[in-house]
Design an enzyme around this catalytic site. Structure first.
Site, PDB file in Angstrom:
ATOM      1  N   CYS A   1      14.996 -20.619  33.577  1.00 44.00           N
ATOM      2  CA  CYS A   1      13.734 -21.252  33.197  1.00 44.00           C
ATOM      3  C   CYS A   1      13.596 -22.559  33.975  1.00 44.00           C
ATOM      4  O   CYS A   1      14.566 -23.303  34.126  1.00 44.00           O
ATOM      5  CB  CYS A   1      13.726 -21.531  31.695  1.00 44.00           C
ATOM      6  SG  CYS A   1      12.258 -22.391  31.108  1.00 44.00           S
TER       7      CYS A   1
ATOM      8  N   HIS B   1       8.777 -14.774  26.904  1.00 39.49           N
ATOM      9  CA  HIS B   1       9.419 -16.046  27.279  1.00 39.49           C
ATOM     10  C   HIS B   1       8.407 -17.193  27.163  1.00 39.49           C
ATOM     11  O   HIS B   1       8.720 -18.258  26.622  1.00 39.49           O
ATOM     12  CB  HIS B   1       9.959 -15.931  28.710  1.00 39.49           C
ATOM     13  CG  HIS B   1      10.604 -17.165  29.255  1.00 39.49           C
ATOM     14  ND1 HIS B   1      11.965 -17.303  29.396  1.00 39.49           N
ATOM     15  CD2 HIS B   1      10.069 -18.335  29.716  1.00 39.49           C
ATOM     16  CE1 HIS B   1      12.247 -18.492  29.897  1.00 39.49           C
ATOM     17  NE2 HIS B   1      11.109 -19.139  30.111  1.00 39.49           N
ATOM     18  N   GLU B   2       7.195 -16.958  27.663  1.00 38.70           N
ATOM     19  CA  GLU B   2       6.186 -18.031  27.625  1.00 38.70           C
ATOM     20  C   GLU B   2       5.729 -18.292  26.191  1.00 38.70           C
ATOM     21  O   GLU B   2       5.515 -19.446  25.798  1.00 38.70           O
ATOM     22  CB  GLU B   2       4.993 -17.684  28.520  1.00 38.70           C
ATOM     23  CG  GLU B   2       5.326 -17.388  29.977  1.00 38.70           C
ATOM     24  CD  GLU B   2       6.221 -18.428  30.639  1.00 38.70           C
ATOM     25  OE1 GLU B   2       6.236 -19.582  30.189  1.00 38.70           O
ATOM     26  OE2 GLU B   2       6.938 -18.061  31.595  1.00 38.70           O
TER      27      GLU B   2
ATOM     28  N   HIS C   1       7.939 -20.584  24.434  1.00 38.97           N
ATOM     29  CA  HIS C   1       7.680 -22.003  24.725  1.00 38.97           C
ATOM     30  C   HIS C   1       6.626 -22.565  23.778  1.00 38.97           C
ATOM     31  O   HIS C   1       6.691 -23.725  23.384  1.00 38.97           O
ATOM     32  CB  HIS C   1       7.206 -22.163  26.170  1.00 38.97           C
ATOM     33  CG  HIS C   1       8.304 -22.213  27.183  1.00 38.97           C
ATOM     34  ND1 HIS C   1       9.293 -23.163  27.162  1.00 38.97           N
ATOM     35  CD2 HIS C   1       8.564 -21.428  28.265  1.00 38.97           C
ATOM     36  CE1 HIS C   1      10.116 -22.968  28.192  1.00 38.97           C
ATOM     37  NE2 HIS C   1       9.696 -21.916  28.871  1.00 38.97           N
TER      38      HIS C   1
END
Lengths: 270, 166
Positions: free
Chosen positions: B97, B139-140, B143
């Site tokens: 990342c 994954h995003e 966040h």
């Protein structure tokens, strides 16, 4: 283990481990890695998890009674190893002594093999304190817990990564720039137990320029038919023939009936 | 200010839950442009979430075009206030990342995902993504919930240095 296990990620002050201990938790695996530039402080992170005891979930940051060891200058790095029969409270006891000395526990790894505990720590120590002093401070806890503890000064600590040297990863455009250098393979090796499996594998890898980054072996199965299981993470420098090395290891161990599977490690940067 | 610096840990915005965007106005559309522009100038970057550029809003961009592990590929897309409608078929892979530049980790994520959200034109979209595109989307979205891949690994020994040769 006769109890349920949970994995906690803690951005910590060292006192977090003591609170783990007080709350009845036992550390069965520990790993810490410093992922910030030297001297950079971490921010306590609120944890939104109702199952986590509140005393464990919140770190205090690094207070050290006003002595923050890794602030600019004034520290030396040391290795600390501790080995002994596993029991609850070892990590917490070591961390408490280090905190009282004003040390920062930076990188670490621990393992338990057949009831025996081993931990290796990189510790930032105020440069007014020598390795002998740290070792002496740890002596009562080591005696109480029947541990063999050794503290050794470390030379110049290598930078964490080339990212830190260049600063590239701290800016837009830096991520991923270093992924093309060298290759990493994971080797899975297993077969009927016999002498020489590790020696054959590692000799082949060394001759191919490989560097062992991680290793785990287990002897499993019934006593009359033991099975040896070996896992290796191996780094190959740029320009070396990693795939060829994998073939060589496969052939070398195939001669003695041991199976080898090698996979390149692919990292997806997201 | 189309290209913004990418923040790294321990930036507080990376560990806080991002706020909903709500209505798509000029400010939201400007954020979408910033996300796209920042992603495009970052080598190897296939996705970026608003908190990574310092904006605590629920928005991300993904583009897995040309990635060898991609199966579904919707090109460059930005979603505001995304919701995972379904996720299945967990698969492990090693992730890195931009906001955690020194480490990688083995993370299991769903490889069949249905995600919905609002695009920069204010239109609700529902996307069926799989394989690498699904991983990038999840994954995003992590966040946006204040999570990085370090929070998803199976344990201490699933975290690795990003770089091994100096």
């Amino acid at each position: 283990m006769g109890f349920g296990g949970r994995c906690f990620r803690v951005q910590w002050g060292p006192s977090a481990l003591r609170r783990f201990r007080r709350s009845g938790c036992r550390t069965v695996r520990l790993s810490t890695v410093r992922d910030s530039t030297p001297g950079q402080r971490r921010v306590p992170r609120p944890v939104d998890d109702g199952d986590v005891p509140s005393v464990v979930a919140l770190s205090e940051g690094r207070r050290h009674n006003g002595r923050v060891a890794n602030q600019s200058g004034g520290v030396t790095h040391m290795t600390l190893t501790a080995v002994g029969v596993d029991r609850p409270g070892i990590v917490a006891a070591l961390a408490a002594v280090l905190e009282d000395l004003g040390c920062n526990l930076e990188d670490s790894t621990m393992s338990i093999l057949r009831g025996h505990f081993a931990v290796l720590l990189i510790v930032a120590v105020p440069d007014t304190i020598g390795a002998e002093t740290v070792e002496a401070a740890l002596a009562p806890a080591a005696h109480r817990l029947d541990l063999t503890v050794a503290v050794r000064p470390l030379g110049e600590l290598p930078s964490l990564t080339s990212n830190d040297q260049t600063g590239r990863s701290r800016t837009v455009g830096g991520a991923g720039a270093d992924l093309g250098e060298g290759e990493v393979y994971v080797f899975s090796v297993h077969g009927a137990d016999r002498p020489g499996i590790v020696e054959r594998a590692t000799r082949s890898l060394l001759e191919a320029g490989g560097n062992i980054l991680d290793l785990s072996t287990r002897l499993v199965g019934p006593p009359d038919a033991p099975v040896y299981v070996l896992h290796l993470t191996v780094g190959f420098p740029p320009g070396s023939d990693a795939a060829g090395a994998a073939d060589t290891v496969r052939a070398t161990l195939g001669e003695v009936g041991v199976q080898v599977h090698a996979e390149p490690v692919e990292i997806d940067v997201l | 200010m189309p290209v913004r610096p990418v923040l790294t840990l321990p930036a507080p915005v990376l560990t806080c839950r991002a706020r909903p965007v709500g209505s798509i106005d000029d400010e939201a559309r400007a954020l979408a442009v910033d996300l796209i522009d920042t992603m495009k100038v970052s080598p190897g970057c296939v996705g970026l979430a608003a908190p990574q550029i310092g904006v605590g809003l629920r928005a991300f961009v993904v583009d897995v075009t040309g990635h060898r592990k991609a199966q579904s590929c919707h090109g460059t897309f930005v979603l505001f206030d995304p919701v995972v409608d379904s996720a299945s078929d967990l698969q492990p892979a090693r992730e890195g990342c931009m906001s955690v530049p020194d480490l990688t980790g083995d993370v299991r994520r769903a490889s069949q995902v249905v995600v919905s959200g609002i695009d920069p034109q204010g239109v609700r979209r529902t996307l069926h993504v799989d394989a690498f595109e699904a991983r990038a989307v999840l994954h995003e979205i992590d966040h946006l919930d204040g999570l990085v891949f370090l929070d998803r690994v199976a344990g201490p020994h699933a975290v690795f240095p990003r770089k091994v040769y100096r």
